[in-house]
Design a protein around this motif. Structure first.
Motif, mmCIF file in Angstrom:
data_model
loop_
_atom_site.group_PDB
_atom_site.id
_atom_site.type_symbol
_atom_site.label_atom_id
_atom_site.label_comp_id
_atom_site.label_asym_id
_atom_site.label_seq_id
_atom_site.Cartn_x
_atom_site.Cartn_y
_atom_site.Cartn_z
ATOM 1 N N TYR A 1 0.829 -1.216 0.000
ATOM 2 C CA TYR A 1 0.000 0.000 0.000
ATOM 3 C C TYR A 1 0.860 1.262 0.000
ATOM 4 N N ILE A 2 1.865 1.338 0.897
ATOM 5 C CA ILE A 2 2.658 2.558 0.968
ATOM 6 C C ILE A 2 3.542 2.718 -0.265
ATOM 7 N N THR A 3 3.870 1.606 -0.931
ATOM 8 C CA THR A 3 4.629 1.702 -2.177
ATOM 9 C C THR A 3 3.757 2.251 -3.296
ATOM 10 N N LEU A 4 2.542 1.729 -3.417
ATOM 11 C CA LEU A 4 1.621 2.235 -4.434
ATOM 12 C C LEU A 4 1.250 3.689 -4.171
ATOM 13 N N ALA A 5 1.247 4.088 -2.903
ATOM 14 C CA ALA A 5 0.903 5.469 -2.533
ATOM 15 C C ALA A 5 2.096 6.417 -2.635
ATOM 16 N N ASP A 6 3.263 5.919 -3.066
ATOM 17 C CA ASP A 6 4.480 6.739 -3.204
ATOM 18 C C ASP A 6 4.825 7.465 -1.910
ATOM 19 N N VAL B 1 9.175 6.728 3.773
ATOM 20 C CA VAL B 1 9.682 5.404 4.130
ATOM 21 C C VAL B 1 10.951 5.139 3.317
ATOM 22 N N ALA B 2 12.026 4.827 3.994
ATOM 23 C CA ALA B 2 13.329 4.685 3.334
ATOM 24 C C ALA B 2 13.286 3.640 2.224
ATOM 25 N N TYR B 3 12.634 2.515 2.486
ATOM 26 C CA TYR B 3 12.622 1.441 1.494
ATOM 27 C C TYR B 3 11.916 1.882 0.212
ATOM 28 N N VAL B 4 10.786 2.561 0.349
ATOM 29 C CA VAL B 4 10.045 3.036 -0.825
ATOM 30 C C VAL B 4 10.869 4.069 -1.580
ATOM 31 N N ALA B 5 11.524 4.966 -0.854
ATOM 32 C CA ALA B 5 12.331 5.998 -1.498
ATOM 33 C C ALA B 5 13.512 5.407 -2.258
ATOM 34 N N HIS B 6 14.058 4.302 -1.780
ATOM 35 C CA HIS B 6 15.246 3.713 -2.385
ATOM 36 C C HIS B 6 14.929 2.759 -3.534
ATOM 37 N N SER C 1 7.595 7.661 -8.463
ATOM 38 C CA SER C 1 6.216 7.986 -8.827
ATOM 39 C C SER C 1 5.917 7.647 -10.280
ATOM 40 N N THR C 2 6.943 7.564 -11.134
ATOM 41 C CA THR C 2 6.737 7.256 -12.555
ATOM 42 C C THR C 2 6.738 5.764 -12.849
ATOM 43 N N LEU C 3 7.046 4.977 -11.862
ATOM 44 C CA LEU C 3 7.111 3.525 -12.053
ATOM 45 C C LEU C 3 5.705 2.962 -12.264
ATOM 46 N N PRO C 4 5.481 2.123 -13.299
ATOM 47 C CA PRO C 4 4.162 1.503 -13.473
ATOM 48 C C PRO C 4 3.752 0.732 -12.225
ATOM 49 N N TRP C 5 2.438 0.633 -11.990
ATOM 50 C CA TRP C 5 1.956 0.068 -10.727
ATOM 51 C C TRP C 5 2.432 -1.364 -10.508
ATOM 52 N N TYR C 6 2.510 -2.148 -11.603
ATOM 53 C CA TYR C 6 2.903 -3.549 -11.425
ATOM 54 C C TYR C 6 4.378 -3.661 -11.046
#
Length: 651
Positions: free
Chosen positions: A59-64, A68-73, A77-82
């Motif tokens: 959820y937090i990854t899809l929400a950009d 969260v360090a892991y999501v940032a690394h 935001s331009t990455l396709p959802w899959y």
């Protein structure tokens, strides 16, 4: 707040895993049925909590959420959802959480689907799985949490997922591989539970076998898709590089293959019990060793994740605890293990055992070639290289007797056989192998080496021997339909597995011997020839994807003046990380692949290209799929369906 909820869910799961580790084992030791009965509920509870935590990460990854360090690394935001979903296991911390998901899921499945096991064995199996869960949850919470914040300062954009991982193969490859890795922990837990119980009878082997087959099937499929990813994504035209990380998945697969055959012998004949237990311990231990290799930072690889020595030290310590403890228990109990059956030299038992030896020797070769350079460097003795020639030469030596035995062993009966009738049958198969191999190779290729002929003949030998054995088993019944119906799922699994191995041997042999490549520099309208195909360069166009730009080269392929296909190869530049990636163009076929990779611009409209012609390369992945199916169809065997829970007295 949401990431903290995911972390807290893991903390609760850790608590339930700790109870799962303590209550059932203590209940089994003291004979307390109430404590043993807590195991299934604890297993399911910790599974739900881990799944919830993983859902939070998605959820937090899809929400950009770049706080969260892991999501940032590992996302942007331009990455396709899959690919955002893929990024949840594209980095070290997320991959470890995925491991936990698999561990918890396997544990819950064992809890729900082993109701016919005696309570003592069931409780101990789940207790051991709980112990393994505690180890990995402690590692996640202490050293590898994917929920750490970057507050108060955080980026407005993520670093993006590694372009190498932005491929359909990486969406399914890691989950399948982890399903196989972690699934072997079930086999390990059954073996340890049997040692703790002190009853190494047929029961534990019978109930361990379907779980081992399923894990082996997932591991096979994961390795197959990983090989396909390396072939299609890296742009080098290769499918296996003997990379240490590739070897890390191959080693447990080899031992698990030996374990499957040994479990069959133990279940049906009551022999090789101590050997089977040792293989179960070794298979999962090699999974942990592979995790250490990938995540310790001691190697450099396109597959490797972590570079933190502390993390590697934790995994190494856990590996030492698991392996050392299990081997110590094995040493204490092995003297109490006795084989029940008797057999002669010419028997199925001996044939399967000898093939087990070849598989274990192959594992030791891969282990030596993988670890020796690392150990040599860590000891300050300098760098040494053990490369592709070493592995290829050693496996070429082993594959000959191994493949011969693969054709022979299914025809052998249990206990003993009369050699003369078998020798006549094998001689007929040998003649048929020579005829078919000669007709195939001499009609397809001009230059045939002795090694190529021998290796191809081994593949043909396995197929013919398998078909002959199938026909014999069917022909003893009044009708073909009745004969086919009488064959069990385990037999069909053997047929699929052996034919799949034959496909892989043939593919590796013919692709290695007859693949050709050519590097050319071409301008629009120019042509190049490779084998019987003509390649005409149509030029390069600019492309734009969701998170990348670049160029795409188009090449029209002709054969004997007739149009074959249009190849579309790309050179991508990813926006966030500014990394270049080559996307090869592949025209696949049953007998050959045409493979094209776009290189660099040479100026004045000229581009460098690499053209490959690869015969029979698809057979490799077809063989892998057949082998993996062998692991799954056994689950339909009626012998492994649930039966009524035994009474307390039998617990």
């Amino acid at each position: 707040m949401i990431p903290e909820i995911g972390y807290f869910s893991l903390v609760l799961a850790m608590g339930l895993s700790l109870l799962l580790c303590i209550f059932p084992l203590w209940g089994a030791y003291t004979g307390n049925l109430r404590l043993m009965r807590t195991a299934p509920s604890l297993a399911v509870g910790q599974c739900l909590l881990v799944l919830f935590s993983f859902g939070v990460l998605i959820y937090i990854t899809l929400a950009d959420d770049f706080t969260v360090a892991y999501v940032a690394h590992h996302s942007s935001s331009t990455l396709p959802w899959y690919y955002k979903v893929t990024s949840t296991w594209g980095g070290h911390e997320g991959a470890i959480l995925l491991w936990l998901v698999m561990q918890a899921s396997w544990t819950a499945l064992v809890a729900m689907m082993s109701k016919s096991l005696p309570w003592v064995l069931r409780a101990r199996v789940l207790g051991v799985l709980g112990f393994l869960g505690v180890g990995f949850m402690l590692y996640t919470l202490w050293m590898s949490s994917p929920f750490e914040r970057l507050l108060p300062y955080y980026p407005v954009e993520g670093r993006d997922l590694n372009p190498l991982l932005q491929d359909p193969g990486m969406i399914i490859h890691p989950p399948l591989l982890y399903m196989g890795y972690v699934g072997l922990s079930v086999s390990f837990s059954f073996a340890i539970a049997a040692l703790l119980t002190g009853k190494l009878d047929n029961t534990w082997a019978k109930w361990s076998r379907p779980w081992t087959m399923a894990a082996w099937g997932f591991l096979t499929l994961g390795i197959t898709i990983g090989s396909w990813w390396a072939y299609s994504e890296l742009g080098w035209g290769g499918w296996w590089f003997w990379d240490p990380v590739e070897n890390a998945s191959l080693m447990p697969w080899l031992v698990a293959t030996a374990l499957l055959h040994s479990l069959a012998i133990t279940e049906k004949r009551g022999v090789f019990k101590s050997w089977t237990v040792l293989l179960a311990i070794a298979a999962f231990s090699l999974c942990l060793l592979g995790t250490f290799i990938v995540r310790s930072g001691i190697i450099v690889s396109v597959h490797a994740f972590a570079t933190d020595p502390d993390r590697g030290l934790f995994i190494l310590s856990f590996l030492a605890l698991v392996v050392g403890g299990s081997l110590a228990l094995y040493g204490l109990r092995v003297s109490q293990v006795y084989s029940e059956g008797r057999y002669k030299l010419v028997s199925r038992e001996v044939g399967l055992w000898v093939n087990n030896i070849f598989l274990v020797v192959a594992t030791l070769i891969v282990l030596l070639g993988t670890l020796l350079p690392m150990i040599h460097k860590e000891l300050g003795l300098g760098s040494i290289s053990i490369g592709v020639p070493f592995f290829n030469q050693m496996f070429a030596i082993l594959i000959v007797p191994f493949a011969i035995l693969m054709g022979i062993a299914p025809m052998l009966r249990w206990k003993q056989n009369k050699l003369p009738p078998l020798a006549k049958k094998w001689a007929a198969i040998f003649v048929a192998t020579i005829v078919i191999t000669s007709a195939w190779l001499f009609s397809s290729f001009d230059d045939i080496s002795t090694l190529t002929y021998l290796a191809t003949a081994l593949a043909v030998w396995i197929c013919i021997a398998t078909v002959v054995d199938l026909v014999e088993k069917v022909s003893v019944h009044p009708s073909t339909a009745q004969g086919l119906k009488r064959l069990g799922m385990s037999y069909w699994a053997m047929v699929l597995g052996h034919v799949g191995i034959a496909f892989v041997i043939a593919s590796v042999t013919l692709t290695s011997a007859y693949s050709v490549e050519r590097s050319v520099v071409m301008t629009k309208g120019e042509t190049a020839t490779l084998n019987e195909y003509e390649y005409r360069f149509e030029g390069v166009n600019e492309i734009r994807g969701p998170n990348y730009g670049g160029h795409a080269g188009e090449v029209t392929v002709f054969k004997d003046g007739e149009y074959v296909t249009l190849l579309h190869a790309e050179k991508r530049l990813y926006d966030v990380g500014m990394q270049f990636m080559t996307e090869a163009a592949i025209d696949d076929g049953f007998y050959r692949d045409l493979y094209l990779a776009l290189g660099e611009s040479m100026g004045n409209g000229a581009w460098s290209l690499r053209i490959y012609h690869k015969p029979y390369v698809r057979w490799m992945w077809l063989g892998g799929i057949l082998i993996s199916l062998a692991g799954f169809i056994v689950l339909a065997d009626k012998r492994y369906r649930r039966r009524k829970q035994p009474s307390v007295e039998h617990a």
